[in-house]
Write a protein that holds these residues in place. Structure first.
Motif, short mmCIF file in Angstrom:
data_model
loop_
_atom_site.label_atom_id
_atom_site.label_comp_id
_atom_site.label_asym_id
_atom_site.label_seq_id
_atom_site.Cartn_x
_atom_site.Cartn_y
_atom_site.Cartn_z
N GLU A 33 0.80 -1.07 0.10
CA GLU A 33 0.07 -0.08 0.00
C GLU A 33 1.03 1.21 -0.01
N ILE A 34 0.66 2.09 -0.92
CA ILE A 34 1.29 3.33 -0.80
C ILE A 34 0.47 4.53 -1.15
N ASP A 35 0.50 5.33 0.17
CA ASP A 35 -0.32 6.47 0.19
C ASP A 35 0.22 7.67 -0.46
N ALA A 36 1.42 7.89 -0.30
CA ALA A 36 2.09 9.28 -0.60
C ALA A 36 3.41 8.65 -1.35
N LEU A 37 4.02 9.50 -2.33
CA LEU A 37 5.21 9.05 -2.76
C LEU A 37 6.15 10.41 -2.70
N TYR A 38 7.50 10.09 -2.25
CA TYR A 38 8.53 11.24 -2.27
C TYR A 38 9.55 11.05 -3.16
N ALA A 39 10.23 11.94 -3.60
CA ALA A 39 11.69 11.46 -4.21
C ALA A 39 12.65 12.83 -3.96
N SER A 40 13.83 12.47 -4.02
CA SER A 40 14.82 13.65 -3.93
C SER A 40 14.67 14.44 -4.91
N THR A 41 15.65 15.70 -4.59
CA THR A 41 15.65 16.57 -5.80
C THR A 41 16.53 16.11 -6.89
N LEU A 42 17.29 15.31 -6.75
CA LEU A 42 18.49 14.75 -7.63
C LEU A 42 17.64 13.96 -8.93
N THR A 43 18.07 14.22 -10.17
CA THR A 43 17.11 13.80 -11.48
C THR A 43 17.12 12.42 -11.33
N ARG A 44 17.95 11.42 -10.89
CA ARG A 44 18.16 10.09 -11.03
C ARG A 44 16.88 9.56 -10.10
N ALA A 45 16.44 10.07 -8.78
CA ALA A 45 15.33 9.83 -8.01
C ALA A 45 13.86 10.38 -8.39
N ARG A 46 13.78 11.39 -9.04
CA ARG A 46 12.81 11.66 -9.84
C ARG A 46 12.35 10.90 -10.72
N LEU A 47 13.44 10.46 -11.80
CA LEU A 47 13.03 9.67 -12.97
C LEU A 47 12.72 8.34 -12.33
N THR A 48 13.15 7.84 -11.38
CA THR A 48 12.93 6.52 -10.91
C THR A 48 11.59 6.30 -10.31
N ALA A 49 10.93 7.46 -9.53
CA ALA A 49 9.87 7.75 -8.83
C ALA A 49 8.81 7.82 -10.02
N ALA A 50 8.99 8.07 -11.15
CA ALA A 50 7.83 8.55 -12.09
C ALA A 50 7.15 7.53 -12.56
N PRO A 51 7.57 6.20 -13.00
CA PRO A 51 6.67 5.12 -13.33
C PRO A 51 5.57 4.57 -12.14
N LEU A 52 6.30 4.58 -11.07
CA LEU A 52 5.50 4.43 -9.85
C LEU A 52 4.37 5.32 -9.71
N ALA A 53 4.64 6.51 -9.67
CA ALA A 53 3.65 7.78 -9.72
C ALA A 53 2.54 7.38 -10.60
N ALA A 54 3.10 7.19 -11.99
CA ALA A 54 1.87 6.90 -12.94
C ALA A 54 1.22 5.80 -12.66
N ALA A 55 1.56 4.51 -11.91
CA ALA A 55 1.08 3.42 -12.01
C ALA A 55 -0.01 3.59 -10.86
N ARG A 56 0.36 4.31 -9.68
CA ARG A 56 -0.52 4.67 -8.47
C ARG A 56 -1.31 5.87 -8.45
N GLY A 57 -1.31 6.65 -9.66
CA GLY A 57 -2.03 7.91 -9.48
C GLY A 57 -1.42 9.00 -8.64
N LEU A 58 -0.22 8.81 -8.41
CA LEU A 58 0.14 9.69 -7.30
C LEU A 58 1.13 10.97 -7.52
#
Length: 228
Positions: A47-72
């Motif tokens: 279960e994921i209620d909220a999604l955070y990523a660091s300001t560094l590019t690699r973290a934001r790019l890694t988080a993007a597919p998970l955000a899209a899949a969960r609508g977060l």
């Protein structure tokens, strides 16, 4: 709260064994993109209620597919960026100078937080900024939160804050790209690590498996480059 800490996908600097911690940092390699794309399936049971990523590019790019899949939305926070290498920035991780990075960082986890990375931040500063983002997530009321951060930051913060993770364990158990550390607890009551890189913590010290979504970058044990 359940706290899911995810190391970012592979970068060109990981391949070159470079200590690369400055903003904005590199993007992902082709393998890193595949690792990021596999993350939603790897975390399908969480279960994921909220999604955070660091300001560094690699973290934001890694988080993007998970955000899209969960609508977060991805909540980008500087506090969970990698531990700053200071004067050691862009050194190869197999040099004696670069090894001072992990020596200093794990000394922070052992309580020597007044120490300062050469030309960089102190342990107190590094841990407090990570603490602040975790506290923000806990105060939001979310039951389960994922944070895409960085290898050294995750290992050091977990060793410093989880009651059942010794510094020696965190030192000896690297995190490959998109490996996950799961903790439960709260800032007020403290944290217990539930699993480390897909292995229940009670069993983790007896063996080391590869990451849940990608190929390991090296053998078990300490890598030639810190986990930035």
């Amino acid at each position: 709260m359940r706290l899911i800490l995810v190391r970012h996908g592979q970068t060109p600097s990981n391949v070159e064994f470079l200590l690369d911690t400055a903003a904005p940092g590199p993007g992902l390699t082709a393998l890193g993109e595949k690792q990021a794309a596999a993350l939603p399936q790897a975390l399908a049971d969480e279960e994921i209620d909220a999604l955070y990523a660091s300001t560094l590019t690699r973290a934001r790019l890694t988080a993007a597919p998970l955000a899209a899949a969960r609508g977060l939305d991805v909540r980008v926070r500087e506090g969970i960026r990698e531990l700053s290498a200071g004067d050691l920035e862009m050194l190869r991780g197999d040099t004696e100078e670069a090894r001072a990075y992990l020596t200093t960082a794990f000394a922070w986890a052992a309580g020597e937080t007044a120490l300062r990375m050469p030309g960089g931040e102190s342990g107190a500063e590094a841990l407090s900024r990570f603490d602040a983002v975790v506290a923000e997530a806990a105060a939001s009321g979310a039951g389960s939160v994922a944070m895409v951060s960085h290898g050294a930051a995750i290992r050091v913060w977990t060793a410093a804050r989880a009651r059942n993770v010794a510094v020696s364990f965190a030192t000896g158990h690297r995190l490959d790209n998109t490996d996950v550390v799961v903790l439960e607890g709260s800032p007020a009551d403290g944290w217990t690590a539930v699993s480390w890189a897909g292995t229940p913590l009670d069993d983790a010290a007896s063996g080391r498996e590869s990451g849940p979504t990608g190929q390991p970058l090296g053998p078990a044990g300490e890598p030639p480059v810190p986990n930035e």
